[in-house]
Design a protein around this motif. Structure first.
Motif, PDB file in Angstrom:
ATOM      1  N   GLY A 136      23.268  48.269 -10.071  1.00  0.00           N
ATOM      2  CA  GLY A 136      24.641  48.371  -8.969  1.00  0.00           C
ATOM      3  C   GLY A 136      25.419  50.160  -9.416  1.00  0.00           C
ATOM      4  N   PHE A 137      25.522  49.839 -10.833  1.00  0.00           N
ATOM      5  CA  PHE A 137      26.638  51.171 -11.409  1.00  0.00           C
ATOM      6  C   PHE A 137      25.250  52.017 -11.631  1.00  0.00           C
ATOM      7  CE2 PHE A 137      27.328  53.480 -14.530  1.00  0.00           C
ATOM      8  CZ  PHE A 137      28.769  53.973 -14.886  1.00  0.00           C
ATOM      9  N   ALA A 138      23.582  51.392 -11.975  1.00  0.00           N
ATOM     10  CA  ALA A 138      23.080  52.409 -12.365  1.00  0.00           C
ATOM     11  C   ALA A 138      22.543  53.057 -10.676  1.00  0.00           C
ATOM     12  CB  ALA A 138      21.736  52.267 -12.962  1.00  0.00           C
ATOM     13  N   ALA A 139      22.581  52.449 -10.310  1.00  0.00           N
ATOM     14  CA  ALA A 139      21.711  53.127  -7.918  1.00  0.00           C
ATOM     15  C   ALA A 139      23.260  54.200  -8.275  1.00  0.00           C
ATOM     16  CB  ALA A 139      22.201  52.094  -7.679  1.00  0.00           C
ATOM     17  N   GLY A 140      24.533  54.513  -8.450  1.00  0.00           N
ATOM     18  CA  GLY A 140      25.379  55.055  -8.289  1.00  0.00           C
ATOM     19  C   GLY A 140      25.481  55.968  -9.103  1.00  0.00           C
ATOM     20  N   MET A 141      24.780  56.589 -10.346  1.00  0.00           N
ATOM     21  CA  MET A 141      25.269  57.022 -11.351  1.00  0.00           C
ATOM     22  C   MET A 141      23.953  58.773 -11.148  1.00  0.00           C
ATOM     23  SD  MET A 141      24.513  55.307 -15.197  1.00  0.00           S
ATOM     24  CE  MET A 141      23.399  56.872 -15.787  1.00  0.00           C
ATOM     25  N   PRO A 142      23.151  58.650 -10.127  1.00  0.00           N
ATOM     26  CA  PRO A 142      22.138  59.813  -9.945  1.00  0.00           C
ATOM     27  C   PRO A 142      23.539  60.534  -9.116  1.00  0.00           C
ATOM     28  CG  PRO A 142      21.220  58.801  -9.265  1.00  0.00           C
ATOM     29  CD  PRO A 142      22.313  57.388 -10.162  1.00  0.00           C
ATOM     30  N   PHE A 143      24.385  60.152  -8.424  1.00  0.00           N
ATOM     31  CA  PHE A 143      25.494  61.270  -7.692  1.00  0.00           C
ATOM     32  C   PHE A 143      26.861  60.551  -8.497  1.00  0.00           C
ATOM     33  CE2 PHE A 143      23.635  57.844  -5.128  1.00  0.00           C
ATOM     34  CZ  PHE A 143      22.451  58.448  -4.047  1.00  0.00           C
ATOM     35  N   VAL A 144      26.764  61.006 -10.055  1.00  0.00           N
ATOM     36  CA  VAL A 144      28.348  60.941 -10.542  1.00  0.00           C
ATOM     37  C   VAL A 144      27.257  62.561 -12.128  1.00  0.00           C
ATOM     38  CG1 VAL A 144      29.952  60.574 -11.975  1.00  0.00           C
ATOM     39  CG2 VAL A 144      28.853  59.575 -10.208  1.00  0.00           C
ATOM     40  N   LEU A 145      26.206  61.821 -12.131  1.00  0.00           N
ATOM     41  CA  LEU A 145      26.041  61.963 -13.778  1.00  0.00           C
ATOM     42  C   LEU A 145      25.127  63.720 -13.836  1.00  0.00           C
ATOM     43  CD1 LEU A 145      24.346  60.944 -16.385  1.00  0.00           C
ATOM     44  CD2 LEU A 145      22.028  61.017 -15.756  1.00  0.00           C
ATOM     45  N   GLY A 146      25.900  64.519 -14.879  1.00  0.00           N
ATOM     46  CA  GLY A 146      25.326  66.140 -14.422  1.00  0.00           C
ATOM     47  C   GLY A 146      26.521  66.620 -13.027  1.00  0.00           C
ATOM     48  N   ARG A 147      27.128  65.625 -12.847  1.00  0.00           N
ATOM     49  CA  ARG A 147      27.999  66.503 -11.751  1.00  0.00           C
ATOM     50  C   ARG A 147      29.294  66.433 -12.523  1.00  0.00           C
ATOM     51  NH1 ARG A 147      27.672  64.794  -6.113  1.00  0.00           N
ATOM     52  NH2 ARG A 147      28.700  66.490  -6.084  1.00  0.00           N
ATOM     53  N   ALA A 148      29.541  65.534 -13.240  1.00  0.00           N
ATOM     54  CA  ALA A 148      30.736  64.949 -13.236  1.00  0.00           C
ATOM     55  C   ALA A 148      31.467  65.625 -14.525  1.00  0.00           C
ATOM     56  CB  ALA A 148      31.731  63.587 -13.328  1.00  0.00           C
TER      57      ALA A 148
END
Lengths: 463, 266, 197
Positions: A110-122
């Motif tokens: 579940g966490f990993a599913a959201g990671m593309p929307f955070v990783l590299g941006r935050a």
């Protein structure tokens, strides 16, 4: 140990552990992908979002654990098992380990599913992200083991949906209803921090104190231990098996903060400003630095146009929102303040550049005197100036869509929009020197509280 | 290849693998086994009796699933009522319950391996023991099929495979021939004979001809007591010509049982 | 009548009826104690209705479907009747709450959720067997009662969280109706799978 590993493999593949984990992972991942606006670009919010989804995952894992706990009974294996030397505690171990591993993995999915929307941006990673995630995964392990114990103790099918609903009520729905009936965070009983399901509102610049992570870990370790013990022992071992849960919950209760709000604290590192390197300075707080790329150009455009005005602000910087007025807390005179750009200036299509620029104009031209003496025309005038600053030929926000349920609230009536659009066009048609002079008059007016300048501006539209 | 364990070559310190004195066992509130005496060593022993004679209750008690209510029971020289030695006894026990439960999604090999693990077979012996057990019951071709895909006969054989995977010193098979076709039953009798060479094998059945063909001796029980013991040949010889039955053994069974009932009445 | 009694007992109907009743009663009791509002929160109402549908779902099949199937009964009619009775029980329980201090209302919303969740449970019984028939209804309900679910102008969201939409939300009503028709039809004509999961 190799034989235990092999048995863990067999049990995990064949016992229904995989469907239970998928039952958590698939809806959790889908929900995460459906609610990216809640957490995109922010690690802590991502961790909190997955913890919110626990409201779905926890009951399902308790039910799944109970289903697995009934397995020996369902397949009539009791007779054969009773004749084998391996004690009950050893027998349950491979299933318990497999279940724990896969439900924890499902949580991480579940966490990993959201990671593309955070990783590299935050650009800012709060450490609390890790503890929030670890506690979430641990809560599913405890839920699975408690379910396992319940299924063993009461091998009746009807127990499973009842457990699912009771868990949902106790850990998620109940606390949510308590929140709904409370006015602010401090009127919520601190005991609600005992549930691993995230039910509180957290601001981007806040973090959850380590104390909460600690007390939740203690409670969940106790519950997990009790679950495993109950699943392992016979009837005589029930009372001692309850000790870890009672001790864990008691220890956690002792650590509860005096008020619910005390569990959240401003994160100083999240509030550190991050600014642009080139051009007029635009700053956001560290936790919002994923917004900087997108808001820099529109903000710099407004700042650049403003340089024609004597003594105009030269910087734009994110600040907190004033709780009473709902407006940004103002900073030094050379700075236009704004609040969380993505959250404040959002339309159905996402971040609205026009609304953001208008917001900067509103803030720059905020009257420096008693607002009650200002005529309605004033705000329309600022909207005209905003459009001019942004280089737009018409109002930036004719229909600001503040959605209140299904109603769209319109700020301007059709006549006012017409009038403003005519004023903007007339203003832009004037010689450049005249344009800057008029805007300069409006600026001076905001410092000295003289409404005539605005009247002159709006008169352009009437002529 | 099978490794030789210290236990395999250690001298046996008991006379009978199964020894019961005045054993009573309850099934619920009912005294299903009521003062039974039994002494069984290496060999294939057929446990005969009418439905309700107490066969299954006796088997369950010998399998250490239920505790004796009274009397004495020793398995492999150890007193069963003393719980501390139960774990050791169970390592050398094989049991096929009458209602054989299994996990339907396990493959045959996985299920047998699981039982081997439950019987605390040393890790390094497990793969070999599983393969040998599956081969002995002739299920190699189906070893990787799911349990739920097996026919009734194959399921029984898988049940026997799990019972023998630990090379048990005492092997208890409750109604193992149910669901086997005639050819499978012939194979099964061969299997019984080989198993009985090195272990104490007790087969409960109500099919007299299985006993006659494969057993070294017969225990007949009636209403929870030992009614008769002897060899299959003695049983066949005991049969009166007037007794009902289509074979000498069946007539022997009817005669011996009838005689015991008369004595019991008196 | 005797046949009915045996049928009900073989499917452990009394136990399910008791739990359904307890579920509704507990929801109302808790609401009456902790809130002054006479209308029970839609989240609590929906969850309680879901548990009722779930436990009645367990009665939709027997331990051994293969044993039952060849019996010379008119099964489709019997199954349809079974579903209708379950629906009646849940509607009656929901209406009965009006006699107490905490009500399940508004009625159109309650009816929509009862019908939709029962249909989903019947569909679950056809696909997964009676033991796990409630799974779909439970998952969908739990998604609907998440904190960020609620009335929304977005049609997709309305369908995804149909259990908590306001009365008169077309997408939610359509979603419930489709589930009800699909579930009732499939269960009436196919019944539970012969080999339960």
């Amino acid at each position: 140990m190799t034989s235990l590993n092999r048995i863990i493999g067999i049990e995990t593949r064949r016992s229904g552990v995989v469907p239970v984990a998928l039952l958590v992972a698939v809806p959790a991942a889908a929900l995460m992908i459906a609610s990216t606006s809640y957490y995109d670009g922010r690690w802590l919010r991502l961790a909190v979002a997955v913890r919110t989804v626990l409201q779905l995952a926890l009951p399902l894992v308790v039910g799944g654990g109970a289903w697995l706990g009934m397995r020996e009974h369902r397949h009539h294996l009791g007779e054969l098992l009773a004749s084998t030397p391996r004690p009950r505690a050893g027998r349950i171990r491979p299933l318990a380990i497999g279940l724990a591993g896969l439900v924890a993995a499902a949580y991480l999915a579940g966490f990993a599913a959201g990671m593309p929307f955070v990783l590299g941006r935050a650009g800012y990673f709060p450490v609390a992200t890790l503890s929030l995630t670890a506690v979430g995964a641990l809560s599913l392990v405890a839920a699975g083991w408690l379910g396992l114990a319940a299924g063993r103790a009461l091998p009746r099918l009807i127990v499973i949906p009842v457990l699912v609903v009771l868990t949902a009520g106790l850990t998620g729905i109940g606390p949510m209803l308590v929140h709904d009936s409370s006015f602010d965070v401090d009127s919520v009983p601190p005991a609600l921090w005992l549930t691993p399901v995230w039910t509180f509102t957290v601001q981007d610049f806040e973090t959850v104190t380590g104390r909460i992570g600690l007390l939740q870990t203690i409670a969940l370790l106790g519950l997990a231990a009790t679950g495993l013990l109950l699943a392992s022992v016979g009837r005589r071992g029930i009372a001692p098996a309850l000790v870890p849960a009672v001790a864990g919950l008691a220890g956690a209760a002792l650590l509860l903060p005096a008020t619910s709000g005390a569990a959240l604290a401003d994160d100083a590192r999240a509030l550190v400003p991050r600014c642009t390197d080139a051009g007029p300075s635009v700053c956001v707080i560290a936790v919002h630095d994923y917004q900087l790329d997108e808001i820099t150009a529109p903000a710099q455009q407004v700042l650049t146009r403003l340089t024609v005005v004597p003594g105009a602000p030269t910087r734009a910087a994110e600040t907190m929102m004033d709780d009473r007025s709902g407006l940004p807390v103002t900073g030094p005179a050379d700075t236009i303040s704004f609040t969380d750009a993505y959250a404040t200036y959002r339309s159905d299509e996402g971040f609205s550049v026009a609304a953001f620029q208008q917001g900067l104009a509103d803030q720059a031209f905020a009257p420096d005197c008693d607002v009650s003496t200002i005529e309605d025309d004033y705000y329309l005038g600022v909207a005209v100036v905003g459009a001019w600053l942004a280089g737009a030929g018409s109002l930036l926000e004719p229909h600001p869509d503040d959605n209140f349920g299904d109603r769209t609230v319109l700020i301007w009536g059709p006549d006012e929009i017409d009038q403003a659009d005519r004023a903007i066009q007339a203003l832009r048609a004037l010689p450049e020197a005249r344009q800057t002079a008029l805007v300069g008059q409006v600026w001076t007016m905001t410092r000295t509280c003289r409404p005539e300048a605005m009247a002159a501006l709006m008169a352009l539209g009437k002529a | 290849m099978r490794t030789v364990r210290a236990a395999d070559i250690a001298p046996q310190t008991y006379r009978w693998s199964i020894e019961a004195r005045n054993l009573t066992v309850k099934a619920g509130r009912h005294q299903a086994v009521n003062g039974l005496d039994l002494s069984l060593g290496i060999g294939v022993h057929g446990l005969l009796g009418a439905n309700g004679a107490g066969k299954t209750t006796l088997m369950r008690c010998l399998a250490t699933v239920i505790q004796p209510a009274g009397g004495e029971l020793s398995l492999l020289g150890a007193e069963v009522s003393r719980g501390s030695r139960l774990r050791g006894i169970r390592r050398d026990l094989g049991y096929l319950p009458q209602a054989f439960g299994y996990y339907p999604r396990f493959t045959v090999r996985e299920f047998v391996e699981y039982v081997a693990w439950l019987k605390e077979t040393p890790a390094q012996d497990i793969p070999g023991a599983v393969q040998r057990a599956v081969e002995r019951v002739g299920l190699e071709a189906k070893a990787d099929a799911k349990m739920k895909s097996l026919s009734g006969g194959m399921l029984r054989r898988a049940g026997i495979a799990q019972a023998i995977v630990n090379d048990p010193a005492v092997l208890l098979l409750d109604e193992p021939t149910v669901g086997l076709d005639p050819e499978q039953r012939l194979d099964f009798r061969d299997l019984l004979r080989t198993l009985g060479v090195e272990s104490c094998l007790l087969v409960s059945t109500h099919l007299v001809e299985d006993v006659a063909a494969a057993c070294t001796d017969v225990v007949m029980i009636h209403e929870g007591r030992t009614a008769w013991t002897g060899t299959p040949e003695e049983l066949a010889a005991a049969g009166a010509d007037s007794a009902p039955g289509d074979s000498p053994t069946e007539r022997g069974y009817a005669t011996v049982l009838g005689r015991y009932r008369e004595q019991a009445v008196r | 009548m005797r046949w009915m009694t045996l049928y009900a007992r073989s499917r452990q109907v009394p136990r399910s009826l008791f739990v359904a009743l307890a579920s509704v009663a507990l929801a109302c009791l808790l609401w009456a104690v902790f809130s002054d509002d006479p209308t029970v929160s839609d989240r609590l109402m929906t969850t309680s209705v879901m548990l009722g549908a779930a436990v009645l779902g367990l009665t939709l099949g027997t331990v051994d479907e293969e044993l039952n199937r060849p019996a010379a009964h008119h099964w489709p009619r019997r199954r349809a009747l079974h579903l209708l009775l379950a629906l009646g029980v849940l509607v009656a329980l929901a209406l009965a709450t009006r006699l107490g201090p905490a009500h399940f209302e508004p009625f159109p919303v309650v009816l929509r959720n009862v019908v939709g969740l029962l249909g989903l449970t019947a569909l679950g019984a056809v696909v997964l067997g009676p033991d796990l028939s409630w799974l779909g209804a439970a998952v969908w309900t739990l998604i609907g009662v998440l904190p960020f679910s609620g009335p929304s102008p977005d049609v997709l969201t309305q369908a995804a969280t149909w259990t908590v939409q306001t009365s008169g939300t077309t997408a939610a009503t359509v979603c419930a109706a489709v589930l009800a028709v699909a579930g009732a039809t499939a269960y009436t004509f196919y019944g539970c799978p012969e080999r339960a999961a």
